[in-house]
Scaffold this motif. Structure first.
Motif, short mmCIF file in Angstrom:
data_model
loop_
_atom_site.label_atom_id
_atom_site.label_comp_id
_atom_site.label_asym_id
_atom_site.label_seq_id
_atom_site.Cartn_x
_atom_site.Cartn_y
_atom_site.Cartn_z
N SER A 1 53.82 36.81 51.45
CA SER A 1 52.96 35.78 50.89
C SER A 1 51.68 35.55 51.68
O SER A 1 50.77 34.86 51.21
CB SER A 1 53.72 34.46 50.77
N GLN B 1 48.80 50.36 37.89
CA GLN B 1 48.12 49.14 38.34
C GLN B 1 46.87 49.47 39.16
O GLN B 1 45.83 48.83 39.03
CB GLN B 1 49.08 48.29 39.17
N HIS C 1 49.54 37.96 52.42
CA HIS C 1 48.51 38.89 51.96
C HIS C 1 47.48 38.21 51.05
O HIS C 1 46.27 38.35 51.28
CB HIS C 1 49.14 40.10 51.26
N PRO C 2 47.89 37.46 50.03
CA PRO C 2 46.87 36.77 49.22
C PRO C 2 46.11 35.70 50.01
O PRO C 2 44.93 35.46 49.73
CB PRO C 2 47.67 36.15 48.06
N PRO D 1 47.43 40.19 41.90
CA PRO D 1 48.88 40.35 42.03
C PRO D 1 49.42 41.29 40.96
O PRO D 1 49.41 40.98 39.77
CB PRO D 1 49.40 38.93 41.83
N GLY E 1 52.68 43.49 39.38
CA GLY E 1 54.11 43.23 39.27
C GLY E 1 54.98 44.37 39.78
O GLY E 1 54.52 45.48 40.04
N ARG E 2 56.26 44.05 39.91
CA ARG E 2 57.27 45.04 40.26
C ARG E 2 58.19 45.26 39.07
O ARG E 2 58.17 44.49 38.11
CB ARG E 2 58.10 44.58 41.47
N LEU F 1 44.80 44.39 46.22
CA LEU F 1 45.91 44.36 45.27
C LEU F 1 47.22 44.51 46.02
O LEU F 1 47.33 45.30 46.96
CB LEU F 1 45.75 45.50 44.24
N GLY F 2 48.23 43.73 45.60
CA GLY F 2 49.58 43.85 46.15
C GLY F 2 50.60 43.71 45.05
O GLY F 2 50.32 43.18 43.97
N THR G 1 53.83 42.06 43.82
CA THR G 1 54.63 40.87 44.09
C THR G 1 55.96 40.90 43.34
O THR G 1 56.06 41.53 42.29
CB THR G 1 53.83 39.62 43.67
N PRO G 2 57.00 40.21 43.89
CA PRO G 2 56.93 39.40 45.11
C PRO G 2 56.82 40.27 46.36
O PRO G 2 57.54 41.26 46.50
CB PRO G 2 58.25 38.62 45.08
N TRP H 1 41.94 38.60 45.04
CA TRP H 1 43.32 39.07 45.09
C TRP H 1 43.85 39.36 43.69
O TRP H 1 43.71 38.54 42.79
CB TRP H 1 44.21 38.04 45.77
#
Length: 356
Positions: free
Chosen positions: A118, A150, A120-121, A133, A135-136, A111-112, A114-115, A131
């Protein structure tokens, strides 16, 4: 001529394009976050001598575990780290790939937020890791509560945090790292590729490594050291993590020449890192200059700036390119990213922005 679609390639790779920014011959290249300053002559000479000393023995394999290099990296990082807590590879991309090979893989999740970076996925895809994604928040920020929500919802095996974050440039509040460490069931990787450019008072995740065996901090020599062509990334973690990535690393993955060049660069780190303050000054100048023009700009602790163009970012990117200034379209609607370089490069960029 055979096309890619005619080969028995994996279904999940069909239709994808390789990672990479445009490599164009332009007067001002500010799209890949390289250090714009060339390697000083004294360091060039030192690296040349170090490489020459290795040439006669190129018939032999290099030190498989790069022990001397890892000791030098540990000394640079400080925080009481030893060679047994550091691992090195060909760029931080390979470091993160090895981490996913060891702790991700089929049936596991990364899990990362994003944004973010790029790659990482793409690294997750290449290692068969699912993967997620996340949010921020407002202005690309990330609070401890948002991150924990999350992590608890998805229970990932690997969490990627970036501080400073790419492409936004924002550094993480240490409370976010601490909260994610408490909530995450698996590994927590803090990507600190731009840590040397952080504003005063920014706390590195290296400070909380003791007592957290599931925490990994990744770094690179590509940015602040101006060693992008040398390809050297590394991690700091519990010795058990180093043992884990050694299970998946390719034999002799770091050449003798890479190890020698990196050690020479580390021995002359004061000369190489002397450009960091100058680059930070240009970064802050870009932020101030764009805001003075009424543009929305993300706060930055890195050697780049993310800014809103107020329209189609692809059109703005092309308009800047026509004036000889290459910046990065990171695929974020309405936003572009520019690397902080030399004063002359900043002049050219700000002048080009006047015409948009």
């Amino acid at each position: 001529m055979t096309t890619l679609d005619e080969l028995p390639i994996r279904d999940d790779l069909r239709g994808l394009t390789p990672y990479g920014a445009p490599q164009l011959d332009v007067p001002v290249r500010l799209n890949t976050n390289e250090n714009s300053y060339p390697v000083p002559e004294a360091v060039v000479d030192a690296i040349g001598k170090a490489l020459t000393a290795e040439l006669r023995d190129l018939n032999r394999y290099p030190d498989r575990d790069a022990v001397a290099l890892r000791a030098d990296l540990a000394a640079y990082l400080g925080h009481g780290l030893t060679a047994g807590q550091v691992w090195a590879a060909n760029g931080s991309n390979e470091i993160q790939q090895q981490l996913l090979q060891a702790f991700g893989g089929p049936g596991r999740t990364a899990l990362g937020f994003t944004p973010a970076y790029s790659m990482h996925p793409l690294l997750a895809l290449g290692t068969g890791t699912r993967w997620v994604p996340a949010g921020r928040g407002v202005d690309f920020g990330l609070t401890a509560d948002e991150a924990v929500d999350q992590v608890r919802a998805h229970r990932p095996d690997v969490v990627f945090l970036c501080s400073p974050n790419n492409p936004t440039g924002t550094a993480l509040d240490p409370a976010v790292v601490a909260a994610v460490l408490d909530a995450a069931p698996g590994m927590v990787v803090v990507d600190e590729a731009y840590a040397e450019f952080a504003r005063p008072g920014t706390v590195s995740a290296l400070a909380v490594l003791p007592g957290h065996p599931r925490l990994v901090v990744t770094r690179t020599m590509s940015k602040a050291f101006g060693f992008a062509g040398g390809r050297l990334g590394y991690l700091a973690a519990d010795p058990a993590v180093v043992a884990a990535v050694q299970l998946v690393r390719l034999p002799y993955h770091l050449s003798a020449l890479t190890q020698a060049a990196a050690r020479a660069a580390l021995a002359h780190r004061d000369a190489l890192l002397a450009t960091v303050e100058a680059i930070m000054g240009q970064r802050d100048r870009i932020v101030a200059g764009l805001r003075a023009r009424g543009l929305r700009v993300a706060d930055s602790d890195a050697n780049f700036v993310l800014f809103r163009v107020g329209g189609d970012q692809a059109v703005a990117w092309r308009a800047l390119l026509e004036q000889g200034v290459l910046v990065r379209d990171v695929g974020l609607p309405g936003w572009l990213r520019v690397t902080a370089g030399t004063p002359a490069e900043t002049d050219a960029f700000l002048t080009a922005m006047e015409s948009l």
